[in-house]
Structure formats: structure tokens, C-alpha cells
Design an enzyme around this catalytic site. Structure first.
Site, short mmCIF file in Angstrom:
data_model
loop_
_atom_site.label_atom_id
_atom_site.label_comp_id
_atom_site.label_asym_id
_atom_site.label_seq_id
_atom_site.Cartn_x
_atom_site.Cartn_y
_atom_site.Cartn_z
NE ARG A 107 43.18 43.92 39.78
CZ ARG A 107 43.65 43.57 41.46
NH1 ARG A 107 42.73 44.21 41.93
NH2 ARG A 107 44.43 42.51 41.55
CD GLN A 137 41.71 42.79 50.10
OE1 GLN A 137 41.46 42.60 48.80
NE2 GLN A 137 40.85 42.69 50.94
CG ASP A 230 49.39 40.51 48.88
OD1 ASP A 230 48.84 39.11 48.21
OD2 ASP A 230 48.94 41.20 48.17
CB CYS A 271 44.02 40.77 49.48
SG CYS A 271 45.68 40.86 48.85
NE ARG A 316 38.70 44.51 47.68
CZ ARG A 316 39.23 44.07 46.07
NH1 ARG A 316 39.61 43.43 46.01
NH2 ARG A 316 38.89 45.60 45.01
#
Length: 331
Positions: A107, A137, A230, A271, A316
Site C-alpha cells: 500500500r 476495495q 470518497d 470507502c 474488506r
């Protein structure tokens, strides 16, 4: 469906059949956990490396709990815990970790980094988020929609806000692959890049999906099944960026007005994290500087009956189980 050894870097790499397989496997693994069935044998003895150049609550917790539930061991490397790209090249790091671990999550920032890891590691590499893509996601999001609507094909999916980067890109691609009607409803300055729009339109011709870009909230949200947003600004960006985004994206805030055009059973998704109130340090700072008490979504919508954001957050974990399980060759 054999995904053994396959990297999970971006949604363009996967067929509709593969994506649907991962969604259904996620739902199966979730049902097993709810029933109390042990999943320890699924990845017993596997070792997983988690590289986080950009920190995250949900991604780290999802990968760690998913791995532990399935019998795997985890090593977490935070931004100060790895020399990747600093004292050691990405290629060298990948070849070292690939000798020690069965799978690697990354990430961070540039998509080129996760692609380089995948090129040299020799084991499956999973993209936990880059600037350009957020594929893990996507499986959670589509799993959540299928739970609530019983289908994906034909769902009208509206993304409001900044659609230029990882979330907008990944959602548009995924909707195109799955025969959904994707709408980017935002200021045209924040539309996805034209090459990706054209690519998704090509995919849509084969799947029955539609791709729409609009600045009009009423037509964009009309008969929507899902409205998604988002954060407008990433952490660390200067005040002038915050001010610009707030001014330009405020018309595309998800609120009761936007939802008045959607279907009666339409759902809200995000998210996370979300700036929907003043109960965070950042929220309080935004209020002090710009005089607003929420940004991309109002508290009324976020906390309302339409919101399925915490189903989405939980998923998730289940979807990451499916991705690891399938690509390590156990599914």
C-alpha cells in the site's frame, strides 16, 4: 477458476468471470465465518508480508485479521520499517521478500512500485492501494452491493466527487466489467482520464454496461441504485488545495438533495474515512478554516438508513480472504 500465482494489481487485469468468482468466494467465506466454521486450515503455514508506505486502518486490519483467521502468519512493515526504494531497490526487496514469504501486500503511492514488486517477487503481490488503483476495495464494494441488491448487472452506480484517481478509476473499470451503469457525477475538471474512459467504453460494449460523465446532479443521480463518494482531499495537501476542492466539489456533496433523485431503496457507500461531522481533528480544522461542518457527505446521509458503509468496511476483510486464498492456490 484457477487464479493460483496471479497478482492482484488492478481491475483491468481481470475478466468479468474472475471478478465474479472472487465476489462469490468472498460471500462464501463470510458465511462460513458467521456460522463459526474454522478457516485455519485454508492458509495454514503461509507467511504474508504487508508493506505500508501509506498507513491505513481498514486495509491493515483487514489483511491481518483475514490472514490470522485463515492460519497464516503476518509481518507488518510500516513506512519506517522497510528500506524499499531507499537503501534497497524495489527489485532487490521483492526478490528478498519473495524468498521468505508466500505473498506480499503493498500500500503506497506509485502504481509502478507495486508493478515492480510483482515483476520480481515470484509470489503473488496484492495492491492494497496506489494513487492509480484500489482493487481490493473493489471486491468488497461489489460484494456489498450484491448482498443488498442480489445482483450487479444493471445496477446504476453513481460516483460523486473527485473521479480522477484510484477510487474513480477502479470503480469505473469494475462497473464496466460487470455490466453496471457507471456515472461519474462531478465538475468536468474531475472526470477520469479520457484514455481510461475510452477503454471502459470498449469493455462496456461487450458486457452491456454504460459509462456516463456528467456535471448535472439531477440527471446523474436519477434512478440511482447506489451513490458513492470518497474524500475530496488527501492528507498532507496544502490549504489552497483544500479550498479549491471544497469550492469546486461542494455542488457534488452527497446529501438529501442528491438522494431525492435516486430510487427509494438506493444505498450510500463510502470507502472511509469520511468527513461527515466535526468529531475528528481534521474535521474540526476544516470547520475552523472554511466554516463547513461536513465535506463529501452530510452526517444525515452517512448515519441514515440508506448508508451501508459499515457493511462495506467489514467486507474488506472477507474479500481480502478470498483474494489471498484464491491467488495462493488454495481455493
Amino acid at each position: 477458476m484457477d487464479l493460483k500465482g496471479k497478482n492482484f494489481l488492478k481491475m483491468l487485469d481481470f475478466t468479468p468471470e474472475e471478478i465474479n468468482y472472487l465476489i462469490d468466494l468472498s460471500l462464501k467465506l463470510k458465511a462460513e465465518k458467521k456460522q463459526g466454521k474454522s478457516q485455519k486450515a485454508y492458509m495454514a503455514g503461509k507467511n504474508i508480508a504487508l508493506i505500508f508506505e501509506k498507513t491505513s486502518t481498514r486495509t491493515r486490519c483487514s489483511f491481518e485479521v483475514a490472514a490470522y483467521d485463515m492460519g497464516a502468519n503476518v509481518t507488518y512493515l510500516d513506512p519506517s520499517g522497510s528500506q524499499i526504494g531507499k537503501k534497497e531497490s524495489i527489485a532487490d526487496t521483492a526478490r528478498v521478500l519473495g524468498r521468505m514469504y508466500d505473498g506480499i501486500e503493498y500500500r503506497g503511492f506509485e502504481q509502478t512500485k507495486v508493478e515492480a514488486l510483482a515483476k520480481y517477487a515470484g509470489v503473488p503481490v496484492w495492491n492494497g492501494l496506489t494513487n492509480e488503483s484500489h482493487p481490493t476495495q473493489m471486491i468488497a464494494d461489489m460484494m456489498t452491493i450484491k448482498e443488498h441488491f442480489g445482483k450487479l448487472s444493471g445496477i446504476k452506480f453513481v460516483y460523486m466527487g473527485d473521479a480522477r484517481y484510484n477510487m474513480g478509476n477502479s470503480l469505473m473499470v469494475t462497473c464496466a466489467k460487470l455490466g453496471m451503469d457507471f456515472v461519474a457525477c462531478t465538475n468536468k475538471k474531475y472526470f477520469p482520464e479520457s484514455w481510461l474512459v475510452e477503454k471502459c467504453q470498449e469493455i462496456a460494449k461487450e458486457t452491456g454496461a454504460t459509462i456516463t460523465l456528467t456535471e448535472d446532479v439531477e440527471s446523474g443521480c436519477k434512478d440511482a441504485d447506489v451513490i458513492y463518494t470518497d474524500v475530496w482531499v488527501s492528507m498532507g495537501e496544502p490549504d489552497e488545495v483544500w479550498e479549491e476542492r471544497i469550492n469546486e466539489l461542494k455542488p457534488y456533496q452527497v446529501n438529501t438533495s442528491a438522494f431525492s433523485y435516486a430510487k427509494k431503496d438506493a444505498k450510500f457507500m463510502h470507502c472511509l474515512p469520511a468527513f461527515h461531522d466535526l468529531n475528528t481533528t481534521i474535521g474540526a480544522e476544516i470547520n475552523k478554516k472554511f466554516g463547513i461542518d461536513c465535506m463529501e457527505v452530510t452526517d444525515e446521509i452517512f448515519e441514515g438508513e440508506r448508508s451501508i458503509v459499515f457493511d462495506e468496511a467489514e467486507n474488506r476483510m472477507h474479500s481480502i480472504k478470498a483474494i489471498m486464498y484464491a491467488t495462493l492456490g488454495n481455493a
